[in-house]
Design an enzyme around this catalytic site. Sequence first.
Site, short mmCIF file in Angstrom:
data_model
loop_
_atom_site.label_atom_id
_atom_site.label_comp_id
_atom_site.label_asym_id
_atom_site.label_seq_id
_atom_site.Cartn_x
_atom_site.Cartn_y
_atom_site.Cartn_z
N HIS A 86 5.10 7.68 -4.30
CA HIS A 86 4.63 6.86 -3.18
C HIS A 86 5.74 5.99 -2.62
O HIS A 86 5.69 5.53 -1.50
CB HIS A 86 3.49 5.94 -3.61
N HIS A 111 10.00 -2.48 -4.57
CA HIS A 111 9.86 -1.15 -3.97
C HIS A 111 9.87 -1.29 -2.46
O HIS A 111 9.88 -2.41 -1.94
CB HIS A 111 8.56 -0.47 -4.46
N HIS A 113 8.66 0.28 1.64
CA HIS A 113 7.80 1.06 2.54
C HIS A 113 8.66 1.34 3.77
O HIS A 113 9.39 0.46 4.21
CB HIS A 113 6.56 0.26 2.93
N GLU A 124 5.01 -2.79 6.59
CA GLU A 124 3.56 -2.96 6.46
C GLU A 124 3.11 -4.16 7.26
O GLU A 124 2.19 -4.08 8.07
CB GLU A 124 3.20 -3.11 4.98
N HIS A 137 9.15 -5.06 -1.03
CA HIS A 137 8.23 -5.93 -1.77
C HIS A 137 8.79 -6.22 -3.16
O HIS A 137 9.03 -5.29 -3.93
CB HIS A 137 6.85 -5.27 -1.91
N THR A 218 -1.35 -3.39 -1.27
CA THR A 218 -1.48 -2.53 -0.08
C THR A 218 -1.68 -1.07 -0.47
O THR A 218 -1.66 -0.20 0.38
CB THR A 218 -0.25 -2.66 0.84
N THR A 219 -1.82 -0.82 -1.77
CA THR A 219 -2.16 0.52 -2.25
C THR A 219 -3.37 0.38 -3.17
O THR A 219 -3.62 -0.71 -3.68
CB THR A 219 -1.00 1.14 -3.05
ZN LIG Z 1 4.39 -2.57 -1.41
#
Ligand SMILES: [Zn+2]
Length: 500
Positions: A86, A111, A113, A124, A137, A218-219
């Site tokens: 992911h 991590h 995005h 995000e 993040h 957010t996941t």
């Molecule tokens: Zn994140």
Amino acid sequence: MRRCRFTPVVLLQLTFYAGLRDEFWTDNELGEHHWSKHFPYCGGAFQSPIDIKSELLRFDPTLRPIEVQNYNLSPNEQLTLGNNGHSVQISLPPKMYISSLPHRYTAAQLHFHWGSSSRPAGSEHMVNSKQYAAEMHVVHFNSDKYHNMSMAVDKSDGLAVLGVLIEVGEFNPAFEHFLKFINGIKYRGQKVQLSGFNVRALLPARLDEYYRYDGSLTTPPCYPSVLWTVFRNHITISHKQFLDLSTALYSSHAQDLTHVPLNGNYRKSQLVDSRVVLVSFKEGRGLHGPLTVTSPLIRKRIVQQLLVGDLADLADERLYQLLPSGSEKLHAGKEKELKEQESETLDKVKKQTLNPSPARKSQTNRFVGKLGLAEDAMCYISLEKRVSLQLKQRHTENQLVRALRDAVFLELNFKSYLDCKSDLALPTIRHILRGRPTDEAFELDRSLTKALMNHRKTSTTIKKSVPGTNYGSLSPATVPGKPHNQGYPHPWLLPMEWED
Ligand SMILES: [Zn+2]
Ligand SMILES: *[C@@H]1O[C@H](CO)[C@@H](O)[C@H](O)[C@H]1NC(C)=O
């Protein structure tokens, strides 16, 4: 049991839909629109990310600069760089922590995005609907209260995440510490060791300017357990660095027959609910800058008045105190009164501290206890189990989402209201008023509903309404029939001229 299997896994951002291809952010059965089928909190309250719009901002002079400790890691320190299907993730040692929040928040991992090579827009969080190329993040957990990340992830005060917006521009040497190894983790599940480096260099120079709000993972499972800090200033990476990030990885395993590129791994903006966004800086937004938050003292006083005070008074002149901040504008010249009230409240609180009134105190505590704040950290896993049990097998997915939302919203809204991070929503006010079945309580409810309808009318004349989710909130972002992404300025939120 389901939660127990998923939680630690998702937390650490390892793979959980084992065997399934990563189609997490696409518009199919596993796409984000279907997350709430399997993870009801994803359809619930206080979700992230959000579009941070000017009208949501409230200046909070008490927000201190973010201070991070031991972010400058020595090259002897071993980190793990991994592709979890992911995202690309770097493990962080527990000696790194945030020291400027009410609790110590210990780092766990960071991590990213991102968008895709053809669409460099994959952050995000958005700021006034601008989506950045990518977002980092840095995930921390409340180590004062919880033993590890798994214990913290589903608690309302469990996590603190630092969000960094990333734009394509100047080359960023700090990113090379891990981007140079990214081809070693092309496939899901692959990991390489990384030597320590200065993680502080991945953050923007200024840590004193940021947005703060209450939100969620957010996941999946989307627990509303995150205290969000999104820095105002973005950082840059070069176009080549962005391509390294967005084209090197696959969300599929090396042995899979077809390879799915890993990109566009961001969640879309979520409803704001009754929330506001606190800002640590004042200048440069609109003519007068953002509104200033109503102090926690006034907020507590309003709650106390709802609990035991004069409701007729609230329903009458002071109705605006229950409406979203900024509606004071409708009562020109009230700022001074507000300040007077504040000092009056201070005096009262001082007097009460010296000479506490036992009746009031116990009543407030009982209410706070009823909302679950006495337990001071709601556990979302057990709440979901309880709600599922109550609904037995007859429930539809929608009912479960709805019931969970009902169970969690009041508490989150109330806590967030006292922390200045939301407005009081109508269901919360009604909940508080339940203990006061008087004519005055009925009258106050009526006045509020009327004010809400007037507000609805005003906002529809300003901009054509789009159907939106209504949760009975008084927040400008979720008033019934109100478009989620409405224009600025909002009549209730015109900047006030604060004298200071
Ligand atoms: Zn994140
Ligand atoms: C986290 O802490 C709890 C309680 O101390 C423990 O039972 C659990 O095994 C720990 N989990 C991990 C992943 O270390």
